[in-house]
Design a protein around this motif. Structure first.
Motif, PDB file in Angstrom:
ATOM      1  N   ASP A   1       3.135   9.318 -15.104  1.00 28.38           N
ATOM      2  CA  ASP A   1       3.550   8.274 -13.922  1.00 28.38           C
ATOM      3  C   ASP A   1       2.330   7.586 -13.072  1.00 28.38           C
ATOM      4  O   ASP A   1       2.670   6.753 -12.299  1.00 28.38           O
ATOM      5  CB  ASP A   1       4.565   9.094 -13.046  1.00 28.38           C
ATOM      6  N   ILE A   2       1.453   8.017 -13.360  1.00 34.92           N
ATOM      7  CA  ILE A   2       0.077   7.364 -13.255  1.00 34.92           C
ATOM      8  C   ILE A   2      -0.361   6.320 -14.153  1.00 34.92           C
ATOM      9  O   ILE A   2      -0.702   5.320 -13.540  1.00 34.92           O
ATOM     10  CB  ILE A   2      -1.092   8.255 -12.648  1.00 34.92           C
ATOM     11  N   LEU A   3      -0.736   6.674 -15.356  1.00 35.68           N
ATOM     12  CA  LEU A   3      -1.024   5.796 -16.489  1.00 35.68           C
ATOM     13  C   LEU A   3      -0.113   4.605 -16.729  1.00 35.68           C
ATOM     14  O   LEU A   3      -0.717   3.708 -16.992  1.00 35.68           O
ATOM     15  CB  LEU A   3      -1.163   6.729 -17.917  1.00 35.68           C
ATOM     16  N   PHE A   4       1.086   4.856 -16.671  1.00 36.13           N
ATOM     17  CA  PHE A   4       2.046   3.436 -17.153  1.00 36.13           C
ATOM     18  C   PHE A   4       2.754   2.872 -15.792  1.00 36.13           C
ATOM     19  O   PHE A   4       3.712   2.268 -15.888  1.00 36.13           O
ATOM     20  CB  PHE A   4       3.096   4.047 -17.905  1.00 36.13           C
ATOM     21  N   ASP A   5       2.054   3.337 -14.456  1.00 42.33           N
ATOM     22  CA  ASP A   5       2.519   2.444 -13.240  1.00 42.33           C
ATOM     23  C   ASP A   5       1.756   1.175 -13.067  1.00 42.33           C
ATOM     24  O   ASP A   5       0.419   1.421 -12.766  1.00 42.33           O
ATOM     25  CB  ASP A   5       2.581   3.217 -12.064  1.00 42.33           C
ATOM     26  N   PHE A   6       2.111   0.201 -13.470  1.00 37.23           N
ATOM     27  CA  PHE A   6       1.376  -0.918 -13.765  1.00 37.23           C
ATOM     28  C   PHE A   6       1.572  -2.104 -12.366  1.00 37.23           C
ATOM     29  O   PHE A   6       1.100  -3.129 -12.329  1.00 37.23           O
ATOM     30  CB  PHE A   6       1.861  -1.969 -14.858  1.00 37.23           C
ATOM     31  N   SER A   7       2.126  -1.435 -11.453  1.00 40.30           N
ATOM     32  CA  SER A   7       2.547  -2.314  -9.983  1.00 40.30           C
ATOM     33  C   SER A   7       1.204  -2.386  -9.469  1.00 40.30           C
ATOM     34  O   SER A   7       0.470  -1.634  -9.407  1.00 40.30           O
ATOM     35  CB  SER A   7       3.382  -1.244  -9.340  1.00 40.30           C
ATOM     36  N   GLU A   8       1.363  -3.320  -8.715  1.00 36.31           N
ATOM     37  CA  GLU A   8      -0.016  -3.713  -7.706  1.00 36.31           C
ATOM     38  C   GLU A   8       0.280  -2.863  -6.412  1.00 36.31           C
ATOM     39  O   GLU A   8       1.442  -2.682  -6.117  1.00 36.31           O
ATOM     40  CB  GLU A   8      -0.313  -5.086  -7.563  1.00 36.31           C
ATOM     41  N   PRO A   9      -0.727  -2.792  -5.509  1.00 37.63           N
ATOM     42  CA  PRO A   9      -0.546  -2.048  -4.200  1.00 37.63           C
ATOM     43  C   PRO A   9       0.399  -2.776  -3.256  1.00 37.63           C
ATOM     44  O   PRO A   9       0.435  -4.122  -3.280  1.00 37.63           O
ATOM     45  CB  PRO A   9      -1.931  -2.298  -3.575  1.00 37.63           C
TER      46      PRO A   9
ATOM     47  N   LYS B   1     -11.690  -9.319   0.851  1.00 41.17           N
ATOM     48  CA  LYS B   1     -10.570  -9.567  -0.028  1.00 41.17           C
ATOM     49  C   LYS B   1     -10.220  -8.210  -0.792  1.00 41.17           C
ATOM     50  O   LYS B   1      -9.006  -8.176  -1.161  1.00 41.17           O
ATOM     51  CB  LYS B   1     -11.192 -10.691  -1.124  1.00 41.17           C
ATOM     52  N   ARG B   2     -11.312  -7.402  -0.741  1.00 39.82           N
ATOM     53  CA  ARG B   2     -10.825  -6.182  -1.288  1.00 39.82           C
ATOM     54  C   ARG B   2     -10.157  -5.083  -0.405  1.00 39.82           C
ATOM     55  O   ARG B   2      -8.854  -4.342  -0.850  1.00 39.82           O
ATOM     56  CB  ARG B   2     -12.103  -5.188  -1.596  1.00 39.82           C
ATOM     57  N   PHE B   3     -10.262  -5.235   0.884  1.00 45.20           N
ATOM     58  CA  PHE B   3      -9.306  -4.549   1.723  1.00 45.20           C
ATOM     59  C   PHE B   3      -8.017  -5.368   1.741  1.00 45.20           C
ATOM     60  O   PHE B   3      -6.863  -4.695   1.811  1.00 45.20           O
ATOM     61  CB  PHE B   3      -9.984  -4.891   3.142  1.00 45.20           C
ATOM     62  N   ALA B   4      -8.151  -6.717   1.467  1.00 46.38           N
ATOM     63  CA  ALA B   4      -6.590  -7.369   1.521  1.00 46.38           C
ATOM     64  C   ALA B   4      -5.757  -7.071   0.531  1.00 46.38           C
ATOM     65  O   ALA B   4      -4.699  -6.542   0.423  1.00 46.38           O
ATOM     66  CB  ALA B   4      -6.865  -8.757   1.598  1.00 46.38           C
ATOM     67  N   TYR B   5      -6.557  -6.853  -0.884  1.00 50.23           N
ATOM     68  CA  TYR B   5      -5.827  -6.524  -2.032  1.00 50.23           C
ATOM     69  C   TYR B   5      -5.104  -5.061  -1.884  1.00 50.23           C
ATOM     70  O   TYR B   5      -3.954  -4.765  -2.100  1.00 50.23           O
ATOM     71  CB  TYR B   5      -6.734  -6.539  -3.136  1.00 50.23           C
ATOM     72  N   LEU B   6      -5.870  -4.186  -1.120  1.00 46.92           N
ATOM     73  CA  LEU B   6      -5.706  -2.667  -1.187  1.00 46.92           C
ATOM     74  C   LEU B   6      -4.581  -2.503  -0.154  1.00 46.92           C
ATOM     75  O   LEU B   6      -3.731  -1.526  -0.375  1.00 46.92           O
ATOM     76  CB  LEU B   6      -6.738  -1.891  -1.161  1.00 46.92           C
ATOM     77  N   THR B   7      -4.285  -3.419   0.622  1.00 46.95           N
ATOM     78  CA  THR B   7      -3.080  -3.371   1.723  1.00 46.95           C
ATOM     79  C   THR B   7      -2.111  -4.081   1.262  1.00 46.95           C
ATOM     80  O   THR B   7      -1.024  -4.416   2.211  1.00 46.95           O
ATOM     81  CB  THR B   7      -3.739  -3.406   3.239  1.00 46.95           C
ATOM     82  N   GLY B   8      -2.159  -4.699   0.221  1.00 48.79           N
ATOM     83  CA  GLY B   8      -0.781  -5.726  -0.468  1.00 48.79           C
ATOM     84  C   GLY B   8      -0.567  -6.796   0.366  1.00 48.79           C
ATOM     85  O   GLY B   8       0.348  -7.671   0.446  1.00 48.79           O
ATOM     86  N   ARG B   9      -1.924  -7.325   0.541  1.00 50.14           N
ATOM     87  CA  ARG B   9      -1.879  -8.785   1.222  1.00 50.14           C
ATOM     88  C   ARG B   9      -2.769  -9.886   0.538  1.00 50.14           C
ATOM     89  O   ARG B   9      -3.658  -9.459   0.147  1.00 50.14           O
ATOM     90  CB  ARG B   9      -2.198  -8.773   2.575  1.00 50.14           C
TER      91      ARG B   9
END
Length: 268
Positions: free
Chosen positions: A162-170, A190-198
């Motif tokens: 469930d970790i290896l094959f979860d290809f969804s983005e944050p 931009k890294r903070f933005a990506y990790l918060t789904g924005r």
């Protein structure tokens, strides 16, 4: 001694070796990592949890994580580890070929202590001669080793599927909670933005709604506030605090601290 990597493009198999002194740092982990601690002690902090890995331990680090680490060589020895980076394209190809799919989204720890076993050890030891003999591992052999690592992880700990094959983005998450946990990381906005789904623009807009300050201004104020607490209440030295809180150098930290509190951190 600098990190040795034997790859043609992205680092898929990496060897780490350091002598005589501790090495501290922080990084963003963009891909899953399967690692073996050959010698020395590796301490990793992700979020509010700290984990310590000793000689012979195995670990799995989930992708899209912000982590801090300390690499400590043994007395009169050297720190050694070997890591296999399981990139998304390799995992997607594996998923298509073998029919693996994630059954749900994993919500557990960012860093997982793997159960030690002989198969893990044999696999990792098969990689060590490429470092010791300075033999470059070609792309086809690298790909085989990555596939072997995935099959091994799935056999020994099937729940990793469930970790290896979860290809969804944050996904979009609570901004205030995330920033309070991660303000001390010195990464680009931009890294903070990506990790918060924005997107970056949405992150900045949402940030000012929540904190009533720009991200850069809030980050500096929050880091200085924490520095004041650690120095005054916990007795930490400014030279130990500035890197821990995401400042790039001691002089910049001291200037900003004195500008806010009217006193140099060393005089507090």
């Amino acid at each position: 001694m600098p990190l040795k990597t034997y790859v043609s493009e992205k680092p898929k198999i990496a060897y780490s070796c350091y002598f005589t002194r501790n090495r501290e740092g922080e990084q963003f982990v963009p891909e899953h990592v399967f690692s073996y601690q050959v010698s020395g002690v590796f301490t990793m902090t992700a979020g509010e949890k700290q984990m310590v890995f000793n000689e012979g331990d195995f670990r799995f680090i989930r992708r899209n994580q912000l982590v801090k680490f300390v690499k400590q060589p043994p007395t009169n020895g050297e720190f050694k580890s070997v890591s296999v980076y399981l990139d998304q394209q390799t995992l997607r190809n594996f998923s298509i070929e073998y029919g693996y799919k994630a059954a749900g989204h994993y919500e557990g720890d960012a860093v997982i202590m793997l159960k030690s076993n002989g198969l893990y050890k044999s696999f990792m030891q098969s990689l060590l001669p490429y470092q010791q003999d300075d033999v470059v591992m070609n792309d086809k052999l690298q790909d085989l080793k990555l596939r072997e690592a995935i099959l091994l992880l799935l056999q020994m700990q099937p729940e990793l599927k469930d970790i290896l094959f979860d290809f969804s983005e944050p996904g979009k998450i609570d901004l205030e909670g995330f920033m309070e946990k991660n303000f001390h990381f010195n990464v680009q906005l931009k890294r903070f933005a990506y990790l918060t789904g924005r997107s970056l623009a949405t992150f900045k807009r949402d940030f000012e709604k929540v904190f009533k300050l720009t991200p850069s201004r809030w980050l500096q104020q929050r880091r200085l506030q924490e520095a004041h607490y650690l120095i005054k209440e916990k007795g930490k030295a400014p030279s130990d605090v500035y890197l821990e809180l995401g400042f790039e150098d001691l002089s910049h930290f001291s200037f900003a601290f004195k500008n806010k509190y009217g006193i140099a951190p060393s005089k507090l």
